[in-house]
Each structure stands twice: as C-alpha cells, then as structure tokens.
Design a protein around this motif. Structure first.
Motif, PDB file in Angstrom:
ATOM      1  N   LEU A  40      37.225  94.253  50.154  1.00  0.00           N
ATOM      2  CA  LEU A  40      36.949  95.226  49.099  1.00  0.00           C
ATOM      3  C   LEU A  40      36.949  94.508  47.762  1.00  0.00           C
ATOM      4  O   LEU A  40      37.898  93.779  47.442  1.00  0.00           O
ATOM      5  CB  LEU A  40      38.017  96.330  49.072  1.00  0.00           C
ATOM      6  N   LEU A  41      35.884  94.707  47.005  1.00  0.00           N
ATOM      7  CA  LEU A  41      35.749  94.116  45.680  1.00  0.00           C
ATOM      8  C   LEU A  41      35.555  95.229  44.671  1.00  0.00           C
ATOM      9  O   LEU A  41      35.074  96.313  45.019  1.00  0.00           O
ATOM     10  CB  LEU A  41      34.517  93.212  45.609  1.00  0.00           C
ATOM     11  N   VAL A  42      35.870  94.940  43.425  1.00  0.00           N
ATOM     12  CA  VAL A  42      35.445  95.814  42.351  1.00  0.00           C
ATOM     13  C   VAL A  42      34.329  95.062  41.638  1.00  0.00           C
ATOM     14  O   VAL A  42      34.472  93.887  41.296  1.00  0.00           O
ATOM     15  CB  VAL A  42      36.595  96.217  41.392  1.00  0.00           C
ATOM     16  N   MET A  97      42.170  99.672  43.490  1.00  0.00           N
ATOM     17  CA  MET A  97      42.758  99.656  42.144  1.00  0.00           C
ATOM     18  C   MET A  97      43.805 100.751  42.011  1.00  0.00           C
ATOM     19  O   MET A  97      43.636 101.855  42.519  1.00  0.00           O
ATOM     20  CB  MET A  97      41.668  99.853  41.083  1.00  0.00           C
ATOM     21  N   GLY A  98      44.882 100.440  41.311  1.00  0.00           N
ATOM     22  CA  GLY A  98      45.910 101.426  41.038  1.00  0.00           C
ATOM     23  C   GLY A  98      46.587 101.978  42.282  1.00  0.00           C
ATOM     24  O   GLY A  98      47.084 103.101  42.265  1.00  0.00           O
ATOM     25  N   LEU A 169      33.089 103.922  41.115  1.00  0.00           N
ATOM     26  CA  LEU A 169      34.493 104.264  40.918  1.00  0.00           C
ATOM     27  C   LEU A 169      34.707 105.027  39.617  1.00  0.00           C
ATOM     28  O   LEU A 169      35.681 105.731  39.460  1.00  0.00           O
ATOM     29  CB  LEU A 169      35.355 102.994  40.895  1.00  0.00           C
ATOM     30  N   GLY A 170      33.826 104.853  38.682  1.00  0.00           N
ATOM     31  CA  GLY A 170      33.987 105.470  37.371  1.00  0.00           C
ATOM     32  C   GLY A 170      33.767 104.423  36.306  1.00  0.00           C
ATOM     33  O   GLY A 170      34.029 103.240  36.516  1.00  0.00           O
ATOM     34  N   GLY A 171      33.263 104.853  35.166  1.00  0.00           N
ATOM     35  CA  GLY A 171      32.994 103.914  34.086  1.00  0.00           C
ATOM     36  C   GLY A 171      31.960 102.897  34.508  1.00  0.00           C
ATOM     37  O   GLY A 171      30.909 103.240  35.045  1.00  0.00           O
TER      38      GLY A 171
END
Length: 186
Positions: A40-42, A97-98, A169-171
């Motif tokens: 998993l990458l962002v 994330m988070g 994911l957002g933004g």
C-alpha cells in the motif's frame, strides 16, 4: 441411499478397470499455493517527484505506469504477505495513514508456480472494514463487512509486480495498491 450405493459401485468398477489394465489411479492433486506481496502506497499529486521506502520491483512498477497516473510522489504505507491456495479467497488486514485499516482479499487460479507462468486473479478487493461501535439491537442487521475501494480482476505472471489500482483518499492523496506474485524458492 440407493444412489449412494450405485455411486460407490461405479467408482469401484472404474478403479478395478484401471488396475486390471495395469494402470494406477492418479492421486488427487491438492490446490497450488502462491505467496503474494501486497504493498500500500500513498500517491500525492503535489511535491517533488520521489519514491520513499519502495522496493526495486515496486519502483519499477511505478516507473512503468508513471505517465498514466497523476501522482508525483509515492510513499510506502504498509506491505504484507498473503499465502493462498488456488480457488480459495484469502484476506489480509493492512494499515494506512492515521491508523486506518484496509482489508485486502484475493483469490487466484493457476497450477504452475514457476517464474513467468501466468496466474488469473478473478477476485481482488481492497476495502475499509466496518467497525461496530455498539451491540446490535434484536432484529437489527449487522453492518456490511467492508466498504469497497478497489474491486477488480486481472492476470499477472509469477515474479511480476503490477499496480492494481488507486483510490482517492482526499485532498491531493490517493491509496495506490501494488501486488507481486512471489516466485517459489528453489
């Protein structure tokens, strides 16, 4: 009961015929197993072009499709191994994330496990597991098992790393999923 007895007699006749002709029945073949690596990458559309924490195979997969994805920067969130048997669905819980949890599930078809052989993946899904915050009331239906983000099917070669897909994911960020069919050790 009668059909069961007939089935047993039919099986016995087939086995007797094989043995009488000098042949032995082949033992049943267990399903092939395959080890997969899920990464998993962002991916981010802002910032300087970079890859942080990626393996060489992951970097190669990203560079092969960089022109098709809008992301400039890639950062490793989590990676995990998933061993499964042909025809069976297996799951892996991963972290984003988070502390966000993701459930990855897949199944594959294929009986050859040498590098370069092709595996069919008829089911691949990444979802967010639902979280129960209270006990269910009598007659209340349980929540759906997960909210799907990526659901697809594809083929890949043993030893190959592919970008399965991405989900916003957002933004400016998106979840990017890579999958490698790991060759068996010799």
């Amino acid at each position: 009961m009668k059909s069961f007895v007939i089935s047993i007699l039919s099986l016995a006749a087939v086995l007797f015929s094989l043995v009488a002709n000098g042949q032995t029945p082949a033992p049943p073949v267990a399903g092939s197993t395959q080890l997969f690596q899920v990464v998993l990458l962002v991916g981010s559309t802002t910032g300087a072009e970079a890859t942080e924490g990626l393996s060489k195979s992951a970097e190669k997969a990203i560079s092969d499709i960089r022109d098709f994805l809008p992301f400039k920067r890639y950062r490793l969130l989590d990676s995990g191994l998933l061993r499964t048997t042909a025809g069976r669905r297996s799951e892996l819980t991963m972290e984003g994330m988070g502390g966000q949890k993701y459930r990855v599930s897949l199944s594959f078809q294929g009986d050859r496990l040498r590098p370069g052989d092709t595996l069919n993946v008829p089911h691949f899904e990444v979802g967010v597991p639902s979280v129960r915050t209270r006990a269910l009331e009598p007659g209340e239906a349980p929540p759906a098992p997960s909210r799907g983000l990526i659901s697809t099917s594809f083929s890949l070669a043993v030893g190959e790393t592919i970008v399965v897909g991405s989900s916003k994911l957002g933004g400016t960020d998106a979840l990017v999923v890579l999958l490698t069919a790991i060759p068996p050790s010799s």
